[in-house]
Design a protein around this motif. Structure first.
Motif, PDB file in Angstrom:
ATOM      1  N   GLN A  53       0.824  -1.198   0.000  1.00 35.10           N
ATOM      2  CA  GLN A  53       0.000   0.000   0.000  1.00 35.10           C
ATOM      3  C   GLN A  53       0.867   1.261   0.000  1.00 35.10           C
ATOM      4  O   GLN A  53       0.595   2.209  -0.750  1.00 35.10           O
ATOM      5  CB  GLN A  53      -0.893  -0.024   1.231  1.00 35.10           C
ATOM      6  CG  GLN A  53      -2.111   0.791   1.147  1.00 35.10           C
ATOM      7  CD  GLN A  53      -2.949   0.615   2.395  1.00 35.10           C
ATOM      8  OE1 GLN A  53      -2.765  -0.298   3.191  1.00 35.10           O
ATOM      9  NE2 GLN A  53      -3.880   1.510   2.561  1.00 35.10           N
ATOM     10  N   ALA A  54       1.917   1.281   0.805  1.00 29.57           N
ATOM     11  CA  ALA A  54       2.804   2.445   0.860  1.00 29.57           C
ATOM     12  C   ALA A  54       3.483   2.680  -0.491  1.00 29.57           C
ATOM     13  O   ALA A  54       3.547   3.819  -0.978  1.00 29.57           O
ATOM     14  CB  ALA A  54       3.847   2.261   1.960  1.00 29.57           C
ATOM     15  N   VAL A  55       3.977   1.617  -1.108  1.00 27.52           N
ATOM     16  CA  VAL A  55       4.618   1.745  -2.417  1.00 27.52           C
ATOM     17  C   VAL A  55       3.592   2.159  -3.468  1.00 27.52           C
ATOM     18  O   VAL A  55       3.888   2.951  -4.368  1.00 27.52           O
ATOM     19  CB  VAL A  55       5.345   0.437  -2.802  1.00 27.52           C
ATOM     20  CG1 VAL A  55       5.844   0.478  -4.230  1.00 27.52           C
ATOM     21  CG2 VAL A  55       6.498   0.184  -1.841  1.00 27.52           C
ATOM     22  N   HIS A  56       2.378   1.659  -3.342  1.00 21.37           N
ATOM     23  CA  HIS A  56       1.297   2.002  -4.262  1.00 21.37           C
ATOM     24  C   HIS A  56       1.041   3.516  -4.228  1.00 21.37           C
ATOM     25  O   HIS A  56       0.994   4.175  -5.273  1.00 21.37           O
ATOM     26  CB  HIS A  56       0.047   1.237  -3.842  1.00 21.37           C
ATOM     27  CG  HIS A  56      -0.932   0.991  -4.935  1.00 21.37           C
ATOM     28  ND1 HIS A  56      -1.712  -0.127  -4.974  1.00 21.37           N
ATOM     29  CD2 HIS A  56      -1.303   1.712  -6.008  1.00 21.37           C
ATOM     30  CE1 HIS A  56      -2.508  -0.105  -6.020  1.00 21.37           C
ATOM     31  NE2 HIS A  56      -2.275   1.032  -6.673  1.00 21.37           N
ATOM     32  N   TYR A  57       0.887   4.068  -3.027  1.00 20.14           N
ATOM     33  CA  TYR A  57       0.666   5.509  -2.888  1.00 20.14           C
ATOM     34  C   TYR A  57       1.878   6.303  -3.370  1.00 20.14           C
ATOM     35  O   TYR A  57       1.732   7.342  -4.010  1.00 20.14           O
ATOM     36  CB  TYR A  57       0.357   5.882  -1.444  1.00 20.14           C
ATOM     37  CG  TYR A  57      -0.972   5.377  -0.937  1.00 20.14           C
ATOM     38  CD1 TYR A  57      -2.113   5.381  -1.737  1.00 20.14           C
ATOM     39  CD2 TYR A  57      -1.104   4.898   0.355  1.00 20.14           C
ATOM     40  CE1 TYR A  57      -3.328   4.925  -1.264  1.00 20.14           C
ATOM     41  CE2 TYR A  57      -2.313   4.442   0.837  1.00 20.14           C
ATOM     42  CZ  TYR A  57      -3.425   4.461   0.024  1.00 20.14           C
ATOM     43  OH  TYR A  57      -4.622   4.006   0.501  1.00 20.14           O
ATOM     44  N   PHE A  58       3.066   5.830  -3.036  1.00 21.37           N
ATOM     45  CA  PHE A  58       4.292   6.509  -3.455  1.00 21.37           C
ATOM     46  C   PHE A  58       4.386   6.538  -4.980  1.00 21.37           C
ATOM     47  O   PHE A  58       4.762   7.556  -5.566  1.00 21.37           O
ATOM     48  CB  PHE A  58       5.515   5.823  -2.835  1.00 21.37           C
ATOM     49  CG  PHE A  58       6.802   6.519  -3.144  1.00 21.37           C
ATOM     50  CD1 PHE A  58       7.096   7.746  -2.584  1.00 21.37           C
ATOM     51  CD2 PHE A  58       7.719   5.939  -4.000  1.00 21.37           C
ATOM     52  CE1 PHE A  58       8.287   8.397  -2.876  1.00 21.37           C
ATOM     53  CE2 PHE A  58       8.912   6.577  -4.296  1.00 21.37           C
ATOM     54  CZ  PHE A  58       9.201   7.812  -3.738  1.00 21.37           C
ATOM     55  N   GLY A  59       4.039   5.439  -5.622  1.00 25.10           N
ATOM     56  CA  GLY A  59       4.037   5.393  -7.081  1.00 25.10           C
ATOM     57  C   GLY A  59       3.030   6.365  -7.667  1.00 25.10           C
ATOM     58  O   GLY A  59       3.306   7.036  -8.666  1.00 25.10           O
ATOM     59  N   ALA A  60       1.854   6.461  -7.040  1.00 21.71           N
ATOM     60  CA  ALA A  60       0.825   7.387  -7.520  1.00 21.71           C
ATOM     61  C   ALA A  60       1.317   8.826  -7.431  1.00 21.71           C
ATOM     62  O   ALA A  60       1.228   9.589  -8.410  1.00 21.71           O
ATOM     63  CB  ALA A  60      -0.459   7.211  -6.711  1.00 21.71           C
ATOM     64  N   VAL A  61       1.845   9.199  -6.290  1.00 21.37           N
ATOM     65  CA  VAL A  61       2.335  10.567  -6.104  1.00 21.37           C
ATOM     66  C   VAL A  61       3.520  10.844  -7.031  1.00 21.37           C
ATOM     67  O   VAL A  61       3.638  11.936  -7.601  1.00 21.37           O
ATOM     68  CB  VAL A  61       2.713  10.808  -4.624  1.00 21.37           C
ATOM     69  CG1 VAL A  61       3.429  12.132  -4.439  1.00 21.37           C
ATOM     70  CG2 VAL A  61       1.462  10.750  -3.761  1.00 21.37           C
ATOM     71  N   SER A  62       4.362   9.860  -7.215  1.00 24.53           N
ATOM     72  CA  SER A  62       5.510  10.020  -8.118  1.00 24.53           C
ATOM     73  C   SER A  62       5.055  10.275  -9.543  1.00 24.53           C
ATOM     74  O   SER A  62       5.596  11.139 -10.245  1.00 24.53           O
ATOM     75  CB  SER A  62       6.406   8.786  -8.075  1.00 24.53           C
ATOM     76  OG  SER A  62       6.938   8.620  -6.783  1.00 24.53           O
ATOM     77  N   MET A  63       4.062   9.530  -9.998  1.00 24.94           N
ATOM     78  CA  MET A  63       3.572   9.709 -11.364  1.00 24.94           C
ATOM     79  C   MET A  63       2.902  11.067 -11.529  1.00 24.94           C
ATOM     80  O   MET A  63       3.088  11.747 -12.546  1.00 24.94           O
ATOM     81  CB  MET A  63       2.609   8.587 -11.748  1.00 24.94           C
ATOM     82  CG  MET A  63       3.269   7.242 -11.934  1.00 24.94           C
ATOM     83  SD  MET A  63       4.544   7.221 -13.205  1.00 24.94           S
ATOM     84  CE  MET A  63       3.561   7.506 -14.661  1.00 24.94           C
ATOM     85  N   ILE A  64       2.144  11.496 -10.545  1.00 26.36           N
ATOM     86  CA  ILE A  64       1.505  12.810 -10.624  1.00 26.36           C
ATOM     87  C   ILE A  64       2.570  13.908 -10.645  1.00 26.36           C
ATOM     88  O   ILE A  64       2.486  14.855 -11.430  1.00 26.36           O
ATOM     89  CB  ILE A  64       0.492  12.985  -9.473  1.00 26.36           C
ATOM     90  CG1 ILE A  64      -0.688  12.028  -9.680  1.00 26.36           C
ATOM     91  CG2 ILE A  64       0.027  14.433  -9.365  1.00 26.36           C
ATOM     92  CD1 ILE A  64      -1.609  11.885  -8.489  1.00 26.36           C
ATOM     93  N   SER A  65       3.586  13.764  -9.813  1.00 26.34           N
ATOM     94  CA  SER A  65       4.690  14.733  -9.807  1.00 26.34           C
ATOM     95  C   SER A  65       5.455  14.709 -11.120  1.00 26.34           C
ATOM     96  O   SER A  65       5.861  15.752 -11.637  1.00 26.34           O
ATOM     97  CB  SER A  65       5.648  14.436  -8.650  1.00 26.34           C
ATOM     98  OG  SER A  65       4.975  14.515  -7.430  1.00 26.34           O
TER      99      SER A  65
END
Length: 127
Positions: A53-65
């Motif tokens: 879940q943490a990596v999932h959210y981190f990936g989402a924020v990374s892609m948006i950034s």
């Protein structure tokens, strides 16, 4: 809308769905389907789920950034970086989610290549 922003939005939405499932349904799934897990196993597999879940959210924020960085033309290899981060996030998290869901490490085979893809995607941003 940039592809990176769309991918980040999809990752974010699916991350929330996976988080809700892990918080509200995972343990009852194990009980309902007859998994024989002691307290230590339950904690271990929930921890694997939370890592995903943490990596999932981190990936989402990374892609948006990354969508902003691409728009500013500050990424040298935007397609390669974006693909590696999105695919790496999907592979790593799906491996961890599957392992936790089935309470069996043999389902985590996608996690190491996914982690490698994530590393490559982030490293490509330095170039």
């Amino acid at each position: 809308m940039a592809a990176q922003l769309r991918a980040g939005a999809v990752l974010g939405a699916t991350g929330v769905i996976a988080g809700a499932y892990g918080s509200h349904m995972l343990e009852s799934h194990w009980q309902r389907d007859g998994f024989e897990l002691d307290d230590a196993d339950v904690l271990r597999w929930k921890d694997v789920w939370r890592t995903a879940q943490a990596v999932h959210y981190f990936g989402a924020v990374s892609m948006i950034s990354l969508s902003s960085a691409v728009k500013l033309n500050s990424v040298r290899f935007p397609n390669a970086s974006s693909f590696a981060i999105a695919a790496g996030t999907a592979m790593f998290t799906s491996g961890c989610y599957a392992a936790a869901y089935f309470a069996d490490r043999k389902f985590s085979v996608a996690a190491p290549p996914g982690g490698t893809a994530l590393i490559a995607g982030f490293a490509s941003l330095v170039l």
